[in-house]
Design a protein around this motif. Structure first.
Motif, PDB file in Angstrom:
ATOM      1  N   SER A   4       0.833  -1.152   0.263  1.00 36.92           N
ATOM      2  CA  SER A   4      -0.053  -0.123  -0.238  1.00 36.92           C
ATOM      3  C   SER A   4       0.927   1.402   0.043  1.00 36.92           C
ATOM      4  N   ASN A   5       0.366   2.421  -0.291  1.00 35.53           N
ATOM      5  CA  ASN A   5       0.999   3.752  -0.272  1.00 35.53           C
ATOM      6  C   ASN A   5       1.070   4.214   1.017  1.00 35.53           C
ATOM      7  N   HIS A   6       2.475   4.956   1.413  1.00 33.55           N
ATOM      8  CA  HIS A   6       2.576   5.375   2.823  1.00 33.55           C
ATOM      9  C   HIS A   6       1.601   6.378   3.160  1.00 33.55           C
ATOM     10  N   THR A   7       1.229   7.169   2.064  1.00 31.34           N
ATOM     11  CA  THR A   7       0.428   8.441   2.039  1.00 31.34           C
ATOM     12  C   THR A   7      -0.843   8.499   1.140  1.00 31.34           C
ATOM     13  N   ILE A   8      -2.120   8.688   1.328  1.00 32.00           N
ATOM     14  CA  ILE A   8      -2.939   8.705   0.652  1.00 32.00           C
ATOM     15  C   ILE A   8      -3.744  10.067   0.792  1.00 32.00           C
ATOM     16  N   ASP A   9      -3.654  10.897  -0.322  1.00 32.30           N
ATOM     17  CA  ASP A   9      -4.436  12.183  -0.364  1.00 32.30           C
ATOM     18  C   ASP A   9      -5.686  12.149  -0.782  1.00 32.30           C
ATOM     19  N   CYS A  10      -6.542  12.178   0.157  1.00 28.14           N
ATOM     20  CA  CYS A  10      -8.294  12.287   0.002  1.00 28.14           C
ATOM     21  C   CYS A  10      -8.532  13.490  -0.301  1.00 28.14           C
ATOM     22  N   GLY A  11      -8.052  14.431  -0.421  1.00 24.73           N
ATOM     23  CA  GLY A  11      -8.618  15.582  -0.664  1.00 24.73           C
ATOM     24  C   GLY A  11      -8.727  16.865   0.385  1.00 24.73           C
ATOM     25  N   GLU A  12      -9.863  16.359   1.065  1.00 25.02           N
ATOM     26  CA  GLU A  12     -10.318  17.210   2.425  1.00 25.02           C
ATOM     27  C   GLU A  12      -9.537  16.425   3.722  1.00 25.02           C
ATOM     28  N   PHE A  13      -8.908  15.332   3.603  1.00 21.93           N
ATOM     29  CA  PHE A  13      -8.098  14.957   4.637  1.00 21.93           C
ATOM     30  C   PHE A  13      -6.854  13.818   3.958  1.00 21.93           C
ATOM     31  N   MET A  14      -6.094  13.442   4.931  1.00 20.44           N
ATOM     32  CA  MET A  14      -4.911  12.900   4.499  1.00 20.44           C
ATOM     33  C   MET A  14      -4.798  11.581   5.238  1.00 20.44           C
ATOM     34  N   SER A  15      -4.461  10.408   4.652  1.00 18.49           N
ATOM     35  CA  SER A  15      -4.113   9.114   5.471  1.00 18.49           C
ATOM     36  C   SER A  15      -2.495   8.818   5.361  1.00 18.49           C
ATOM     37  N   ARG A  16      -2.091   8.725   6.363  1.00 14.73           N
ATOM     38  CA  ARG A  16      -0.523   8.538   6.580  1.00 14.73           C
ATOM     39  C   ARG A  16      -0.150   7.207   7.388  1.00 14.73           C
ATOM     40  N   ARG A  17       0.555   6.346   6.912  1.00 17.23           N
ATOM     41  CA  ARG A  17       1.138   5.199   7.686  1.00 17.23           C
ATOM     42  C   ARG A  17       1.585   5.802   9.078  1.00 17.23           C
ATOM     43  N   TRP A  18       1.172   5.123  10.159  1.00 15.30           N
ATOM     44  CA  TRP A  18       1.587   5.159  11.337  1.00 15.30           C
ATOM     45  C   TRP A  18       3.126   4.921  11.475  1.00 15.30           C
ATOM     46  N   ARG A  19       3.729   5.866  12.406  1.00 11.29           N
ATOM     47  CA  ARG A  19       5.098   5.842  12.450  1.00 11.29           C
ATOM     48  C   ARG A  19       5.358   5.645  13.971  1.00 11.29           C
ATOM     49  N   PRO A  20       6.077   4.594  14.423  1.00  8.48           N
ATOM     50  CA  PRO A  20       6.351   4.249  15.826  1.00  8.48           C
ATOM     51  C   PRO A  20       6.631   5.101  16.543  1.00  8.48           C
ATOM     52  N   ARG A  21       7.632   5.937  16.415  1.00 10.28           N
ATOM     53  CA  ARG A  21       8.372   6.760  17.463  1.00 10.28           C
ATOM     54  C   ARG A  21       7.639   8.129  17.237  1.00 10.28           C
ATOM     55  N   GLU A  22       7.436   8.687  16.126  1.00  5.84           N
ATOM     56  CA  GLU A  22       7.006  10.006  15.779  1.00  5.84           C
ATOM     57  C   GLU A  22       5.242   9.984  16.196  1.00  5.84           C
ATOM     58  N   ASP A  23       4.715   9.214  16.019  1.00  8.80           N
ATOM     59  CA  ASP A  23       3.251   9.104  16.469  1.00  8.80           C
ATOM     60  C   ASP A  23       2.887   8.739  17.558  1.00  8.80           C
ATOM     61  N   PHE A  24       3.743   8.367  18.518  1.00  7.12           N
ATOM     62  CA  PHE A  24       3.184   7.852  19.749  1.00  7.12           C
ATOM     63  C   PHE A  24       2.238   8.718  20.510  1.00  7.12           C
ATOM     64  N   GLU A  25       2.659   9.781  20.976  1.00  7.50           N
ATOM     65  CA  GLU A  25       1.924  10.729  21.645  1.00  7.50           C
ATOM     66  C   GLU A  25       0.519  11.066  21.002  1.00  7.50           C
TER      67      GLU A  25
END
Length: 117
Positions: A4-25
């Motif tokens: 799958s793509n790491h990011t998906i631009d859905c126009g009004e919102f963005m989906s991005r692969r979770w990153r273990p260190r950067e996204d914890f908080e």
């Protein structure tokens, strides 16, 4: 399952692969703010903790690499609003989609539209 793509631009919102260190908080805060909403639907909420969130994010990387699941954070204008996943099932080409959103914009159909992309 095809990678799958790491990011998906859905126009009004963005989906991005979770990153273990950067996204914890971010992940931990999203869950904390949504506990009452999630509790009736998600059995894992009973075991929610900082450790469980860290384990989930670490597992996301393993699942991504194996093609077992693709887990994404979802944001509007850079502000996280929820998560979505595409998970391999036992069927040869089977997929299961899951999503969750904080309130608001929960109830506006954003993540349902994302699942269609």
């Amino acid at each position: 399952m095809e990678q799958s793509n790491h990011t998906i631009d859905c126009g009004e919102f963005m989906s991005r692969r979770w990153r273990p260190r950067e996204d914890f908080e971010v992940l931990f805060r999203l869950i904390e703010e949504s506990l009452d909403h999630l509790r009736p639907w998600m059995s894992w909420v009973a075991h929610h903790s900082r450790r469980a969130a860290a384990d989930f994010l670490a597992n996301c990387g393993l699942e991504w690499t194996s093609g077992q699941a693709y887990n994404y954070s979802v944001s509007i204008d850079g502000v996280p609003i929820g998560a979505c996943s595409l998970i391999r099932t036992t069927e040869p080409q089977g997929r299961e989609a899951g999503y969750g959103c904080i309130q608001p914009p929960q109830g506006e159909g954003l993540l349902q539209r994302q699942q269609l992309l």
